[in-house]
Scaffold this motif. Structure first.
Motif, PDB file in Angstrom:
ATOM      1  N   PRO A  77       8.000   9.692   5.541  1.00 17.79           N
ATOM      2  CA  PRO A  77       8.466   8.229   5.179  1.00 17.79           C
ATOM      3  C   PRO A  77       8.625   7.297   6.111  1.00 17.79           C
ATOM      4  O   PRO A  77       9.512   7.712   6.726  1.00 17.79           O
ATOM      5  N   CYS A  78       8.019   6.376   6.159  1.00 18.89           N
ATOM      6  CA  CYS A  78       8.100   5.230   7.079  1.00 18.89           C
ATOM      7  C   CYS A  78       9.621   4.691   6.781  1.00 18.89           C
ATOM      8  O   CYS A  78      10.191   4.608   6.020  1.00 18.89           O
ATOM      9  N   ASP A  79       9.953   3.810   7.797  1.00 18.21           N
ATOM     10  CA  ASP A  79      11.372   3.161   7.919  1.00 18.21           C
ATOM     11  C   ASP A  79      11.167   2.050   6.849  1.00 18.21           C
ATOM     12  O   ASP A  79      12.240   1.389   6.498  1.00 18.21           O
ATOM     13  N   TYR A  80      10.063   1.518   6.460  1.00 20.81           N
ATOM     14  CA  TYR A  80       9.804   0.447   5.733  1.00 20.81           C
ATOM     15  C   TYR A  80       9.475   0.653   4.087  1.00 20.81           C
ATOM     16  O   TYR A  80       9.278  -0.056   3.157  1.00 20.81           O
ATOM     17  N   ARG A  81       9.543   2.043   3.816  1.00 25.10           N
ATOM     18  CA  ARG A  81       9.237   2.526   2.530  1.00 25.10           C
ATOM     19  C   ARG A  81      10.163   1.992   1.312  1.00 25.10           C
ATOM     20  O   ARG A  81       9.646   1.336   0.469  1.00 25.10           O
ATOM     21  N   ASP A  82      11.402   2.287   1.587  1.00 27.66           N
ATOM     22  CA  ASP A  82      12.398   1.753   0.379  1.00 27.66           C
ATOM     23  C   ASP A  82      12.161   0.256   0.279  1.00 27.66           C
ATOM     24  O   ASP A  82      12.288  -0.357  -1.016  1.00 27.66           O
ATOM     25  N   GLU A  83      12.453  -0.534   1.264  1.00 30.81           N
ATOM     26  CA  GLU A  83      12.218  -2.164   0.924  1.00 30.81           C
ATOM     27  C   GLU A  83      11.045  -2.615   0.491  1.00 30.81           C
ATOM     28  O   GLU A  83      10.999  -3.182  -0.436  1.00 30.81           O
ATOM     29  N   ASP A  84      10.008  -1.904   0.839  1.00 28.83           N
ATOM     30  CA  ASP A  84       8.514  -1.950   0.150  1.00 28.83           C
ATOM     31  C   ASP A  84       8.521  -1.918  -1.180  1.00 28.83           C
ATOM     32  O   ASP A  84       7.920  -2.541  -2.167  1.00 28.83           O
ATOM     33  N   ILE A  85       9.208  -0.603  -1.506  1.00 34.03           N
ATOM     34  CA  ILE A  85       9.368  -0.266  -3.050  1.00 34.03           C
ATOM     35  C   ILE A  85      10.156  -1.039  -3.836  1.00 34.03           C
ATOM     36  O   ILE A  85       9.635  -1.599  -4.964  1.00 34.03           O
ATOM     37  N   GLY A  86      11.313  -1.539  -3.109  1.00 37.10           N
ATOM     38  CA  GLY A  86      12.055  -2.614  -3.808  1.00 37.10           C
ATOM     39  C   GLY A  86      11.520  -3.772  -4.042  1.00 37.10           C
ATOM     40  O   GLY A  86      11.472  -4.597  -5.041  1.00 37.10           O
ATOM     41  N   GLU A  87      10.563  -4.329  -3.269  1.00 40.73           N
ATOM     42  CA  GLU A  87      10.125  -5.563  -3.318  1.00 40.73           C
ATOM     43  C   GLU A  87       8.843  -5.538  -3.911  1.00 40.73           C
ATOM     44  O   GLU A  87       8.458  -6.481  -4.876  1.00 40.73           O
ATOM     45  N   TYR A  88       7.841  -4.435  -3.675  1.00 41.14           N
ATOM     46  CA  TYR A  88       6.454  -4.632  -4.120  1.00 41.14           C
ATOM     47  C   TYR A  88       6.219  -3.421  -5.121  1.00 41.14           C
ATOM     48  O   TYR A  88       5.155  -3.609  -5.518  1.00 41.14           O
ATOM     49  N   GLY A  89       7.090  -2.640  -5.199  1.00 39.72           N
ATOM     50  CA  GLY A  89       7.005  -1.559  -6.085  1.00 39.72           C
ATOM     51  C   GLY A  89       5.983  -0.366  -5.641  1.00 39.72           C
ATOM     52  O   GLY A  89       5.713   0.419  -6.171  1.00 39.72           O
ATOM     53  N   ALA A  90       5.686  -0.446  -4.376  1.00 44.63           N
ATOM     54  CA  ALA A  90       4.907   0.526  -3.606  1.00 44.63           C
ATOM     55  C   ALA A  90       5.314   0.480  -2.140  1.00 44.63           C
ATOM     56  O   ALA A  90       5.455  -0.796  -1.640  1.00 44.63           O
ATOM     57  N   CYS A  91       5.093   1.409  -1.550  1.00 46.16           N
ATOM     58  CA  CYS A  91       5.187   1.530  -0.054  1.00 46.16           C
ATOM     59  C   CYS A  91       3.712   1.019   0.594  1.00 46.16           C
ATOM     60  O   CYS A  91       2.838   0.860  -0.210  1.00 46.16           O
ATOM     61  N   TYR A  92       3.651   0.720   1.704  1.00 44.45           N
ATOM     62  CA  TYR A  92       2.464   0.056   2.373  1.00 44.45           C
ATOM     63  C   TYR A  92       1.026   0.802   2.266  1.00 44.45           C
ATOM     64  O   TYR A  92       0.396   0.184   1.799  1.00 44.45           O
TER      65      TYR A  92
END
Lengths: 172, 98
Positions: A71-86
């Motif tokens: 899992p990438c460093d950006y996964r959790d923030e993206d799930i929080g903001e957009y509901g999914a990782c990149y």
């Protein structure tokens, strides 16, 4: 590229699903889509020696790609903001339950130039602050899930999200 | 231009000049290719992850011109603008009007 067998994909998908659920994460409920991403992860493992994000172009140099190893460093923030990782392998509970659907989201990873600059700043900052801390132990932060621990070295494996030691940074 | 010899063409209605940069491993890239095919428009594409280093760098340099983040998929339209990511509505609009 070798054709990855469906059996290999199903096996790895099963591991991801189990790990995700035990850690409070969800895989994309569109299993066909999720398994295609797992196929991509296996392909990248064979190409580069590590499972870098299937939706990003890896440099092939592990040190430069650490932030995009799944899992990438950006996964959790993206799930929080957009509901999914990149790449949308991981999604929010709402999307997992089918209340919303996952879409293509903007890239959060800074551009190459910016990453280089940030790395230099961080290293310089650490040297400047070096030795001034009065803590009995350094504090390490998992860059993937934010887990913090105070010990001489980071753990081999993050007890929360299961990424390896090299994904930790010194926090304090 | 080394990477250009790896560009593949998908036939269909000629709407605009569509050049798509993709990764073979990416789910959104696969969805973009599939939708363009379904919409029946002519387009070209190159799988950047399959290129050799030098060609890869060249392709990324061209992509950066239209999409500074160099993210995938990037669809360059008439060498003037780009659609980044899988944008279903924008692709459908493109097939209707372009």
């Amino acid at each position: 590229m070798r054709d990855v067998s469906d059996k290999d994909i199903d096996a790895l998908y099963g591991i991801f699903k189990k790990d995700a659920e035990s850690g409070g994460y969800y895989l994309n409920p569109d299993t066909g889509f999720a398994k295609e991403l797992v196929r991509g992860l296996i392909a990248n493992e064979e190409r580069y020696g590590y499972q870098s994000c299937p939706c990003r172009l890896a440099s092939g140099i592990k040190e430069e790609d650490l932030d995009i190893i799944c899992p990438c460093d950006y996964r959790d923030e993206d799930i929080g903001e957009y509901g999914a990782c990149y790449c949308a392998l991981y999604v929010s509970g709402e999307i997992a339950e089918g209340k919303k659907s996952a879409g293509s989201i903007p890239e959060r990873r800074p551009a190459a130039e910016q990453r280089k600059k940030m790395k230099t700043e961080k290293e310089t900052g650490r040297i400047e602050n070096g030795g001034k801390l009065s803590l009995p132990l350094p504090v390490w932060r998992c860059k993937v899930c934010g887990y913090l621990c105070a010990r001489t070295e980071p753990p081999e494996i993050c007890p929360v999200c299961k990424v390896k030691k090299d994904r930790f940074e010194r926090f304090l | 231009m080394g990477y250009e010899k790896f560009i593949k063409q998908v036939s269909g209605k000629k709407k605009s000049d569509l050049m798509l940069f993709t990764l073979t491993t990416c789910g959104w890239c696969q969805k973009t290719k599939k939708l363009l095919k379904e919409l029946g428009v002519e387009y070209k594409y190159v799988d950047v992850d399959l290129l050799e280093d030098k060609d890869k760098q060249e392709a990324q340099k061209i992509m950066t011109r239209w999409n500074p983040r160099c993210s995938f998929p990037t669809l360059v339209i008439n060498n003037t603008r780009a659609i980044t990511g899988f944008q279903e509505d924008q692709l459908k609009e493109l097939a209707d009007n372009a």
